[in-house]
Design an enzyme around this catalytic site. Sequence first.
Site, PDB file in Angstrom:
ATOM      1  CG  HIS A 103       4.630  -3.214 -10.624  1.00 18.26           C
ATOM      2  ND1 HIS A 103       5.681  -3.535  -9.804  1.00 18.26           N
ATOM      3  CD2 HIS A 103       3.995  -2.171 -10.011  1.00 18.26           C
ATOM      4  CE1 HIS A 103       5.693  -2.741  -8.748  1.00 18.26           C
ATOM      5  NE2 HIS A 103       4.686  -1.901  -8.833  1.00 18.26           N
ATOM      6  CD  GLU A 109       5.279   2.017  -5.776  1.00 15.96           C
ATOM      7  OE1 GLU A 109       4.692   1.640  -6.812  1.00 15.96           O
ATOM      8  OE2 GLU A 109       6.126   1.326  -5.183  1.00 15.96           O
ATOM      9  CD  GLU A 341       1.147  16.158   9.990  1.00 18.23           C
ATOM     10  OE1 GLU A 341       0.993  17.073   9.148  1.00 18.23           O
ATOM     11  OE2 GLU A 341       1.286  16.368  11.199  1.00 18.23           O
TER      12      GLU A 341
HETATM   13 MN    MN Z   1       4.507  -0.067  -7.816  1.00 16.14          MN
HETATM   14 MN    MN Z   2      -2.240  17.804  10.049  1.00 17.81          MN
END
Ligand code: MN
Ligand code: MN
Length: 392
Positions: A103, A109, A341
């Site tokens: 895909h 990503e 983070e």
């Molecule tokens: Mn993907």
């Molecule tokens: Mn932070």
Amino acid sequence: MKNPPNHPADSRDVPEPIRGDGTGWWDLGPRNITRDRENPDLLVPPATDAGTLPNLRFSFSDTYMQLNHGGWSREVTQRQLPIATTMAGVNMALAPGGVRELHWHQQAEWSIMLVGRARITAVDQNGRNFIADVGVGDLWYFPPGIPHSIQGLDEGCEFLLVFDDGKFSDLNTLSISDWFAHTPREVLSANFGVPESAFAYIPDHQRYIFQAEVPRPLEEDRVADPYGEVPLSYTHRLLAQKPQRTPGGTVRIADSRNFPIAKNIAAALVEIKPGAMRELHWHPNNDEWQYYLTGKGRMTVFAGNGIARTFDYSAGDVGYVPFAFGHYIQNTGDKSLWFLEMFKSDRFEDVSLNQWMALTPEDLVAENLDVGAELIDALRKEKWPVVKYPGF
Ligand code: MN
Ligand code: MN
């Protein structure tokens, strides 16, 4: 505070919305005590909390679970956590041999392996391929529009995917089976130069995740590519990276400086030891999308204009901090708190409150805050009980 008459509240081993200064009262009505125990800073907010700030926490436990033969996925996007406009997260598991099908999508990503191992494949716009096995603590990154797949190896796997768009959904993207199902058979026949009968059994809809055999060893599975391999690796061994160590914990930063393909998403993997905290700080580049891996913590987000709100987090939760809002993360459990983070940015950046104050004329700081020599001396000695980021 005294119990109300005829109520055995004092004998109940449950948290009550009563602050140490006596504000609040018993909660004797309908309530979800499990939730209240998980959220002590919502039930009894610090007295410094004030004003309206939208929800900044959503747990993967509270979202839709897509179950397939071969694995599962669930996602926390802007639909679940409306303030999270810059990024979305997908938590996915693949059984041994389970495949997240071939895909691609419009978003970048970014990924981290949490449990087990997988094989990833991709081919870039210049016909250069990338086939690799990834294990716990490894990152991988597929630029927008680059086709790819993920398959569980012998032990299966679980991982986190992060996309640079809050509206993203992994359930609604561009898949090879979906495209085949919606292309006239005579066009498939003409494109590939084989009779239409070759497509007699193709899936009639997106497969998404499906069960297959565990792939052969990597060396046997490689495809010789006349154009060579992609010039920038799509993987990065984050846990193998030497951490920056501080008295309060560790941090490993991966962004386009040491993981050059990751141009749209920057990350920091942070460990906060019991009793320690990630210092008061903010980020001058973008919103922060968080994923909590282990332990328990709390975060207060300061939004200016007298507004601040505190949330509690534990493993499997997503947190969010709007651009430039001040915050800290404090370990409230008895073991290390690990969290990510994440930023829609080519690099990790933050501003430390302590550092700002320490590098500003001390009389100005002292008069601004009406503080004495104790704090000024502490700033000068840099004895900060914090997880501090010295940067690269
Ligand atoms: Mn993907
Ligand atoms: Mn932070």
